[in-house]
Design an enzyme around this catalytic site. Sequence first.
Site, mmCIF file in Angstrom:
data_model
loop_
_atom_site.group_PDB
_atom_site.id
_atom_site.type_symbol
_atom_site.label_atom_id
_atom_site.label_comp_id
_atom_site.label_asym_id
_atom_site.label_seq_id
_atom_site.Cartn_x
_atom_site.Cartn_y
_atom_site.Cartn_z
ATOM 1 N N LYS A 1 0.826 -1.206 0.000
ATOM 2 C CA LYS A 1 0.000 0.000 0.000
ATOM 3 C C LYS A 1 0.871 1.271 0.000
ATOM 4 O O LYS A 1 2.085 1.207 0.174
ATOM 5 C CB LYS A 1 -0.939 -0.015 1.206
HETATM 6 C C1 LIG Z 1 -9.942 -2.389 -1.936
HETATM 7 C C2 LIG Z 1 -9.342 -3.133 -0.784
HETATM 8 N N1 LIG Z 1 -10.034 -3.224 0.357
HETATM 9 C C3 LIG Z 1 -9.545 -3.873 1.430
HETATM 10 C C4 LIG Z 1 -8.320 -4.452 1.407
HETATM 11 C C5 LIG Z 1 -7.848 -5.203 2.605
HETATM 12 O O1 LIG Z 1 -6.734 -4.631 3.158
HETATM 13 P P1 LIG Z 1 -5.894 -5.425 4.281
HETATM 14 O O2 LIG Z 1 -4.988 -6.369 3.567
HETATM 15 O O3 LIG Z 1 -5.154 -4.332 5.006
HETATM 16 O O4 LIG Z 1 -6.882 -6.112 5.138
HETATM 17 C C6 LIG Z 1 -7.537 -4.378 0.240
HETATM 18 C C7 LIG Z 1 -6.210 -4.989 0.216
HETATM 19 O O5 LIG Z 1 -5.539 -5.117 -0.732
HETATM 20 C C8 LIG Z 1 -8.070 -3.718 -0.886
HETATM 21 O O6 LIG Z 1 -7.377 -3.640 -2.029
#
Ligand SMILES: Cc1ncc(COP(=O)(O)O)c(C=O)c1O
Length: 375
Positions: free
Chosen positions: A181
């Site tokens: 990210k």
């Molecule tokens: C659009 C979106 N929402 C939620 C997430 C979930 O993030 P995390 O891996 O921090 O739980 C991601 C992760 O890539 C994502 O791309």
Amino acid sequence: MKVEFYKHNIGQRDIDNVVEVLNSLFLTTGEIVSEFEDRFSRYLGCGHNVGVTSCTAALHLSLLAYGIRPGDEVITTPMTFIATANAVLYTGAKPVFVDVEPETGNIDADLIEDAVTPKAKAILPVHLYGQMCDMRKIREIADKHNLAVIEDAAHAIEASRDGIRPGQLSDAACFSFYATKNITSGEGGAVSTNSEEIAEKLKKLRLHGMSKGAAERYSRRYEHWDMEMLGWKYNMSNIQAALLLNQLENIEKRWQRREQICQMYEEAFEEDSVVTCLKVLPNSKSGRHLFTIQVAPDKRDEVIKQLEERGIGVAVNFRAVHLLTFYRQTFGCKRGMYPMAEKIGDSTITLPLYPKLSNEEVQYVIKVVKEVTTN
Ligand SMILES: Cc1ncc(COP(=O)(O)O)c(C=O)c1O
């Protein structure tokens, strides 16, 4: 030439900040987390921030904090990572998908009202690849039908649209600090909200529903704590927060480099007859988290193979969620239900995008994409 799909940007200052925490007494949720939460709130221009272990956790807890429960429906997009829809399922509610706009890939706000039933309790828009959805329209619909708005802003920390930023028009905005990210603690997440009451609730929900966190329990003399509600174990640690502090300070500089790279890609493919790109709207600042191209669906997997053979790391973000086996089997989802999301899901390829990517590497990616798509 080898071009990695992603390279992180952790530098010596980030490492020093983590070492400082490791040399201190307190590793879990404490002062450094609070400092990050304060600074992140200021950066976003949003009242409160709560650090958690992932965006998935942020979404789950935000839905719980707004009372989403079994039997409810949450309106969201099928053009996203599965975390968005899965978080709805964790609460026992059902995700109700609405198709996306062809030019941005974001939920089509004009289609949302048709999906509102008496069971609907929230709208969960996703700011795809970093570009924000039409939050004014979404807020209007939500107010009309008394729905909460929870943003999946995993891609969109730096974004704004019509001068509005994530967390400013919604009830909560959820962020990810996953390894790839825009800023990262390897794994991590946060919720931004303007409601003090919800922020307090989230702080309890992230730690088993306990009335006192570890910092409060150990920085003073022992006092009994209580469990006030059923919570989860989703609290951000001081180690994660330490890794984020300096990245947050430099976030705009890194965004500028990604913006430059995206513009190079966009210019290169502007006149291309085979490769197309989604659009960033004129009133919008995209967080520029991912850069994707679209090619003919029957060529997509072959193009991926050839890009990889020529040393270029690529990904697919995302195949439409409703077509994945679990969603087909559990909810009877079928091809044809959300044609725009399916079209993007079938044709999309994500190219490398990160500040360490050199101009030479970008030019190499462009050259190889053009070569393999015209063969
Ligand atoms: C659009 C979106 N929402 C939620 C997430 C979930 O993030 P995390 O891996 O921090 O739980 C991601 C992760 O890539 C994502 O791309």
